[in-house]
Design a protein around this motif. Structure first.
Motif, PDB file in Angstrom:
ATOM      1  N   UNK A 220      10.473 -17.156  10.260  1.00  0.00           N
ATOM      2  CA  UNK A 220       9.233 -16.369  10.273  1.00  0.00           C
ATOM      3  C   UNK A 220       8.796 -16.020   8.845  1.00  0.00           C
ATOM      4  N   UNK A 221       9.688 -15.544   7.970  1.00  0.00           N
ATOM      5  CA  UNK A 221       9.252 -15.270   6.596  1.00  0.00           C
ATOM      6  C   UNK A 221       8.674 -16.486   5.880  1.00  0.00           C
TER       7      UNK A 221
ATOM      8  N   UNK B 265      14.541 -15.956  -2.212  1.00  0.00           N
ATOM      9  CA  UNK B 265      13.337 -16.706  -2.528  1.00  0.00           C
ATOM     10  C   UNK B 265      12.341 -16.688  -1.387  1.00  0.00           C
ATOM     11  N   UNK B 266      12.839 -16.786  -0.160  1.00  0.00           N
ATOM     12  CA  UNK B 266      11.959 -16.730   1.008  1.00  0.00           C
ATOM     13  C   UNK B 266      11.363 -15.344   1.186  1.00  0.00           C
ATOM     14  N   UNK B 267      12.147 -14.321   0.878  1.00  0.00           N
ATOM     15  CA  UNK B 267      11.629 -12.949   0.941  1.00  0.00           C
ATOM     16  C   UNK B 267      10.558 -12.752  -0.130  1.00  0.00           C
ATOM     17  N   UNK B 268      10.806 -13.276  -1.318  1.00  0.00           N
ATOM     18  CA  UNK B 268       9.870 -13.100  -2.434  1.00  0.00           C
ATOM     19  C   UNK B 268       8.515 -13.748  -2.162  1.00  0.00           C
ATOM     20  N   UNK B 269       8.497 -14.776  -1.324  1.00  0.00           N
ATOM     21  CA  UNK B 269       7.249 -15.498  -1.041  1.00  0.00           C
ATOM     22  C   UNK B 269       6.396 -14.811   0.017  1.00  0.00           C
ATOM     23  N   UNK B 270       6.933 -13.797   0.688  1.00  0.00           N
ATOM     24  CA  UNK B 270       6.195 -13.115   1.756  1.00  0.00           C
ATOM     25  C   UNK B 270       4.975 -12.398   1.189  1.00  0.00           C
TER      26      UNK B 270
END
Length: 260
Positions: free
Chosen positions: A155-156, A179-184
């Motif tokens: 989902x992120x 990295x995936x969190x940072x792209x949210x």
């Protein structure tokens, strides 16, 4: 500690929902017969659960499952529970019929080997296809994404700019990277458990720091004595686990009421 903004957003969304009485059911289903329908869409088996009295909705939820996938009764009942709150819920088979059964997992299935059979590009493709179907064939205007365990990583990935999901909720994610969190970029709500080794209180705090520094609208809850998987499969005889599943369901529904 959660920020004051986190606390206020959480209280406001839950308070407004309860005060307005706008939900037919804020009680998650844990038993019974699923009411959704399986349909083949572009070669993907997709579980459709409809809002009461109709089969369309401008707002819909994309349900990205754990490793147990569409066949798991609890996943189908959870999709039905979300749908009962006036959402169309779409849950694709991410694994082409190769979802892990509870029995296989308990017998010690090699999950590293299993995950290699379902690489990130293929999961992304299935999600992209499903989002396209929701927008072009179902006329959905706004999409919320819920991700549990395995799905909590994906989902992120679709909450980035122009990612296709407009708001998200994830519970006890596994293999989610910073990295995936940072792209949210879109609003996101997080449910974590104190007994979850895959996404513990430290990981939750780090995610909050990243989201806050990027000025992303977010909210997070930490549930005491909640193990990995608590938002889907719990021991209902353990009060802390039963509470964590119910409360995280309310968290998801009220989040989408505010941001979808």
């Amino acid at each position: 500690m959660p920020s004051l903004r986190n606390v206020l957003v959480g209280l406001a969304s839950i308070g407004s929902a309860l005060a307005a009485g706008s939900y037919p059911s804020l009680k998650v289903r844990n038993a019974g017969v699923p009411v959704g329908q399986l349909k083949n869409v572009s070669g993907i088996q997709i579980y459709h659960s409809y809002p009461p009295g109709r089969n369309t909705s401008a707002k819909a939820i994309l349900f990205v499952t754990d490793i147990y996938g569409v066949p798991l009764l609890q996943n189908q009942l959870l999709a039905d529970s979300l749908a009962s709150n006036d959402y169309l819920v779409i849950m694709p088979d991410l694994f082409a019929g190769d979802a892990v059964s509870v029995e296989e997992q308990e017998a010690g299935l090699n999950l590293t080997e299993w995950r290699a059979l379902h690489p990130t590009p293929e999961i992304d493709r299935i999600i992209n296809t499903t989002i396209g179907y929701m927008r072009s064939k179902l006329d959905v205007e706004k999409i919320g994404g819920v991700g549990y365990c395995f799905g909590g990583k994906y989902v992120p990935r679709f909450l980035k700019a122009s990612g296709g999901i407009d708001a998200g909720f994830i519970a006890h994610p596994s293999a989610l990277t910073e990295g995936e969190i940072s792209a949210i970029k879109a609003p996101v709500s997080i449910a974590a458990g104190t007994l979850d080794a895959a996404f513990n209180a430290t990981a939750k705090s780090r995610a909050e720091t990243i989201l806050n520094s990027n000025n992303v609208t977010f909210q997070s809850n930490l549930y005491f004595a909640a193990p990995h998987g608590f938002a889907v499969r719990v021991n209902q005889s353990i009060p802390q686990q039963a509470y964590a599943k119910q409360a995280s369901f309310v968290q998801a529904v009220t989040w989408f009421d505010s941001w979808l």
